[in-house]
Motif scaffolding. Structure first.
Motif, short mmCIF file in Angstrom:
data_model
loop_
_atom_site.label_atom_id
_atom_site.label_comp_id
_atom_site.label_asym_id
_atom_site.label_seq_id
_atom_site.Cartn_x
_atom_site.Cartn_y
_atom_site.Cartn_z
N LYS A 196 0.84 -1.20 0.00
CA LYS A 196 0.00 0.00 0.00
C LYS A 196 0.88 1.25 0.00
O LYS A 196 2.06 1.18 0.28
N SER A 197 0.27 2.36 -0.33
CA SER A 197 1.01 3.62 -0.40
C SER A 197 1.43 4.05 1.00
O SER A 197 0.80 3.69 1.98
N PRO A 198 2.48 4.87 1.05
CA PRO A 198 2.93 5.36 2.36
C PRO A 198 1.88 6.17 3.10
O PRO A 198 1.86 6.19 4.32
N VAL A 199 1.03 6.83 2.35
CA VAL A 199 -0.08 7.58 2.95
C VAL A 199 -1.35 7.16 2.23
O VAL A 199 -1.38 7.14 1.00
N PRO A 200 -2.40 6.84 2.96
CA PRO A 200 -3.63 6.42 2.26
C PRO A 200 -4.19 7.55 1.39
O PRO A 200 -4.04 8.73 1.73
#
Lengths: 152, 152
Positions: free
Chosen positions: B7-11
């Motif tokens: 998943k991305s570092p920040v949603p």
DNA sequence: GAGGCTGGATTTGGAAGGCGAACCCATGCA
DNA sequence: TGCATGGGTTCGCCTTCCAAATCCAGCCTC
């Protein structure tokens, strides 16, 4: 202030921006590209992170593969079935400046908190990095000093 | 090649790119912003250049005004009625790097002709200009040397 | 071998938006 | 008054989106 013009210097049909918008200018595609930029590759990871309906995700991934922005590869973990993953191609990865510029625009104009959730630094000097216009000999040019040149 | 991440570092919900995409990530809005960037301001000029259905154009212009990217002003030519025009605000104009970066991406990857229809030079030195990442002291940083920093 | 789980893909029907055509209304001029 | 202009709205059809359901294949366990 941009001077008034009745039409663009080049009609949209001949403009590469307009062609690019036709290709990636929809919300889900942009969000998928963003996730891909941060390393997301698997169908279910895209799906759970973005909440994309599966039909949409499947269709968009397929289109991005057809257009050469993503490559579809098969990988296989021990004891698991073969699964597809979707990896940015050079063409897709070349959108990084666009997506980062858009991130920094959002940092400045959409979010009034002090520090943005994601920022970017130079790996070596640790200095903060921003998107800018640069001449071939490396000098930064302010946006207001840009001049448009039309093809002959 | 970007390293795999689940998943991305920040949603997305907390990412300013995703917020920006919610605001401008549709085809007509991007094309309208493009025309505005080149100086188009009037309803009928947008309409004839882009071929946007009038409902769509009216709605999008209204939304862009509400979101502060365009300002709606009234002007009046001699012997004519007062008409609205739609002018980019500072917030809207700050999207120029995004749109130019996308143009240059399109130049490179979508159009194999030699010279792009529109290019950009530095007004003073006449040198060609491209979008790049730059540190605060003005040095260009290659895309591969970017490092992501998360907010604490 | 059967059953269950996982995981992409597809189908289905309703909702929402896009789209073209028609219409509306206000302003200005002849 | 009639006409042209020009932004906006309405309407009905078409397309796409969306959630839910279903399908199918690969792999493991019993």
């Amino acid at each position: 202030m941009i001077p008034l013009s009745r039409k663009s210097p080049v009609p949209p049909a001949q403009c590469n921006l307009a062609k690019a918008v036709d290709l990636i200018g929809d919300r889900w595609t942009l969000l998928i590209l963003r996730s891909a930029l941060y390393g997301v590759r698997r169908f279910d990871d895209f799906q759970s992170e973005l909440g994309t309906p599966r039909t949409i995700l499947s269709g968009r991934l397929k289109n991005l593969v057809e257009q050469g922005l993503l490559a579809r590869r098969t990988y296989k973990s021990e004891g698991r079935r073969a699964r597809p993953e979707y990896v940015l191609t050079d063409k897709g990865e070349a959108l990084r400046p666009v997506l980062i510029a858009l991130t920094q625009w959002g940092d400045h104009w959409l979010d009034c908190d002090g520090q943005p959730p994601i920022s970017f630094t130079d790996m070596q000097s640790r200095q903060a990095v921003h998107t800018a216009f640069v001449t071939d000999d490396g000098r930064e040019v302010p946006s207001e000093n840009l001049r448009i040149v039309l093809r002959r």
